[in-house]
Scaffold this motif. Structure first.
Motif, PDB file in Angstrom:
ATOM      1  N   LEU A  57       2.437   1.705  -3.439  1.00 10.17           N
ATOM      2  CA  LEU A  57       1.449   2.180  -4.400  1.00 10.17           C
ATOM      3  C   LEU A  57       1.136   3.659  -4.158  1.00 10.17           C
ATOM      4  O   LEU A  57       1.062   4.450  -5.107  1.00 10.17           O
ATOM      5  CB  LEU A  57       0.179   1.344  -4.315  1.00 10.17           C
ATOM      6  CG  LEU A  57      -0.890   1.623  -5.353  1.00 10.17           C
ATOM      7  CD1 LEU A  57      -0.352   1.398  -6.766  1.00 10.17           C
ATOM      8  CD2 LEU A  57      -2.087   0.721  -5.118  1.00 10.17           C
ATOM      9  N   CYS A  58       0.981   4.053  -2.904  1.00 11.53           N
ATOM     10  CA  CYS A  58       0.718   5.460  -2.585  1.00 11.53           C
ATOM     11  C   CYS A  58       1.884   6.347  -3.010  1.00 11.53           C
ATOM     12  O   CYS A  58       1.682   7.446  -3.530  1.00 11.53           O
ATOM     13  CB  CYS A  58       0.452   5.630  -1.088  1.00 11.53           C
ATOM     14  SG  CYS A  58      -1.119   4.936  -0.571  1.00 11.53           S
ATOM     15  N   TRP A  59       3.109   5.887  -2.808  1.00 16.89           N
ATOM     16  CA  TRP A  59       4.276   6.658  -3.221  1.00 16.89           C
ATOM     17  C   TRP A  59       4.283   6.860  -4.741  1.00 16.89           C
ATOM     18  O   TRP A  59       4.609   7.942  -5.224  1.00 16.89           O
ATOM     19  CB  TRP A  59       5.558   5.972  -2.762  1.00 16.89           C
ATOM     20  CG  TRP A  59       6.768   6.737  -3.184  1.00 16.89           C
ATOM     21  CD1 TRP A  59       7.656   6.400  -4.165  1.00 16.89           C
ATOM     22  CD2 TRP A  59       7.233   7.975  -2.652  1.00 16.89           C
ATOM     23  NE1 TRP A  59       8.613   7.348  -4.270  1.00 16.89           N
ATOM     24  CE2 TRP A  59       8.387   8.339  -3.355  1.00 16.89           C
ATOM     25  CE3 TRP A  59       6.768   8.822  -1.651  1.00 16.89           C
ATOM     26  CZ2 TRP A  59       9.085   9.502  -3.089  1.00 16.89           C
ATOM     27  CZ3 TRP A  59       7.471   9.987  -1.395  1.00 16.89           C
ATOM     28  CH2 TRP A  59       8.609  10.313  -2.102  1.00 16.89           C
ATOM     29  N   ASN A  60       3.912   5.834  -5.486  1.00 14.86           N
ATOM     30  CA  ASN A  60       3.879   5.959  -6.936  1.00 14.86           C
ATOM     31  C   ASN A  60       2.768   6.895  -7.399  1.00 14.86           C
ATOM     32  O   ASN A  60       2.945   7.617  -8.383  1.00 14.86           O
ATOM     33  CB  ASN A  60       3.741   4.585  -7.598  1.00 14.86           C
ATOM     34  CG  ASN A  60       5.067   3.869  -7.616  1.00 14.86           C
ATOM     35  OD1 ASN A  60       5.996   4.307  -8.258  1.00 14.86           O
ATOM     36  ND2 ASN A  60       5.165   2.776  -6.885  1.00 14.86           N
ATOM     37  N   THR A 118       0.830  -1.201   0.000  1.00  9.93           N
ATOM     38  CA  THR A 118       0.000   0.000   0.000  1.00  9.93           C
ATOM     39  C   THR A 118       0.866   1.253   0.000  1.00  9.93           C
ATOM     40  O   THR A 118       0.609   2.196  -0.747  1.00  9.93           O
ATOM     41  CB  THR A 118      -0.946   0.004   1.206  1.00  9.93           C
ATOM     42  OG1 THR A 118      -1.751  -1.168   1.164  1.00  9.93           O
ATOM     43  CG2 THR A 118      -1.817   1.238   1.227  1.00  9.93           C
ATOM     44  N   GLY A 119       1.893   1.267   0.822  1.00 11.11           N
ATOM     45  CA  GLY A 119       2.803   2.405   0.865  1.00 11.11           C
ATOM     46  C   GLY A 119       3.511   2.617  -0.462  1.00 11.11           C
ATOM     47  O   GLY A 119       3.667   3.749  -0.935  1.00 11.11           O
ATOM     48  N   ARG A 161       2.641   8.786 -11.180  1.00 10.78           N
ATOM     49  CA  ARG A 161       2.616   7.656 -12.110  1.00 10.78           C
ATOM     50  C   ARG A 161       1.167   7.343 -12.502  1.00 10.78           C
ATOM     51  O   ARG A 161       0.335   7.062 -11.647  1.00 10.78           O
ATOM     52  CB  ARG A 161       3.232   6.411 -11.490  1.00 10.78           C
ATOM     53  CG  ARG A 161       4.585   6.591 -10.854  1.00 10.78           C
ATOM     54  CD  ARG A 161       5.701   6.520 -11.866  1.00 10.78           C
ATOM     55  NE  ARG A 161       7.016   6.331 -11.299  1.00 10.78           N
ATOM     56  CZ  ARG A 161       7.734   7.270 -10.705  1.00 10.78           C
ATOM     57  NH1 ARG A 161       7.236   8.457 -10.540  1.00 10.78           N
ATOM     58  NH2 ARG A 161       8.946   7.020 -10.266  1.00 10.78           N
ATOM     59  N   ASP A 162       0.881   7.401 -13.787  1.00  8.30           N
ATOM     60  CA  ASP A 162      -0.482   7.147 -14.253  1.00  8.30           C
ATOM     61  C   ASP A 162      -0.919   5.709 -14.004  1.00  8.30           C
ATOM     62  O   ASP A 162      -2.068   5.457 -13.675  1.00  8.30           O
ATOM     63  CB  ASP A 162      -0.610   7.469 -15.740  1.00  8.30           C
ATOM     64  CG  ASP A 162      -0.680   8.965 -15.989  1.00  8.30           C
ATOM     65  OD1 ASP A 162      -1.160   9.695 -15.100  1.00  8.30           O
ATOM     66  OD2 ASP A 162      -0.250   9.401 -17.070  1.00  8.30           O
ATOM     67  N   TRP A 163      -0.005   4.748 -14.156  1.00  3.29           N
ATOM     68  CA  TRP A 163      -0.380   3.349 -13.953  1.00  3.29           C
ATOM     69  C   TRP A 163      -0.823   3.119 -12.505  1.00  3.29           C
ATOM     70  O   TRP A 163      -1.735   2.341 -12.253  1.00  3.29           O
ATOM     71  CB  TRP A 163       0.767   2.405 -14.323  1.00  3.29           C
ATOM     72  CG  TRP A 163       1.978   2.546 -13.453  1.00  3.29           C
ATOM     73  CD1 TRP A 163       3.082   3.300 -13.715  1.00  3.29           C
ATOM     74  CD2 TRP A 163       2.215   1.931 -12.186  1.00  3.29           C
ATOM     75  NE1 TRP A 163       3.984   3.208 -12.680  1.00  3.29           N
ATOM     76  CE2 TRP A 163       3.475   2.362 -11.732  1.00  3.29           C
ATOM     77  CE3 TRP A 163       1.478   1.059 -11.397  1.00  3.29           C
ATOM     78  CZ2 TRP A 163       4.014   1.950 -10.524  1.00  3.29           C
ATOM     79  CZ3 TRP A 163       2.018   0.650 -10.181  1.00  3.29           C
ATOM     80  CH2 TRP A 163       3.276   1.095  -9.764  1.00  3.29           C
ATOM     81  N   ALA A 164      -0.192   3.831 -11.551  1.00  2.00           N
ATOM     82  CA  ALA A 164      -0.565   3.656 -10.145  1.00  2.00           C
ATOM     83  C   ALA A 164      -1.952   4.227  -9.890  1.00  2.00           C
ATOM     84  O   ALA A 164      -2.737   3.654  -9.126  1.00  2.00           O
ATOM     85  CB  ALA A 164       0.466   4.322  -9.240  1.00  2.00           C
TER      86      ALA A 164
END
Length: 73
Positions: free
Chosen positions: A13-16, A10-11, A21-24
């Motif tokens: 993904l949140c950082w991305n 989760t962290g 980052r569009d994919w994130a």
């Protein structure tokens, strides 16, 4: 899934998302739609609707502007 692995993913993904980052952003939207659909069936329609609304908010003009700004940094 062990809680620490879930927290780490989760962290990450949140950082991305924070980095623009569009994919994130798409992954977060899909996860919110998925949990919204499950929540709408299992718990309450209101909770599921809130998750789906949150997924839709990820694609508003303000969020798109922020993502473009974050990519430039």
């Amino acid at each position: 899934m062990p809680p620490l692995i879930s927290l780490a993913l989760t962290g990450w993904l949140c950082w991305n998302v924070y980095q623009g980052r569009d994919w994130a952003r798409v992954v977060v939207a899909l996860l919110l739609l998925w949990t919204g659909a499950l929540g709408g069936v299992a718990v309450t329609v209101v909770l599921g609707g809130l998750h789906m609304l949150a997924a839709a908010l990820l694609f508003t003009p303000g969020v798109r502007t922020y993502m473009a700004y974050a990519r430039q940094l």
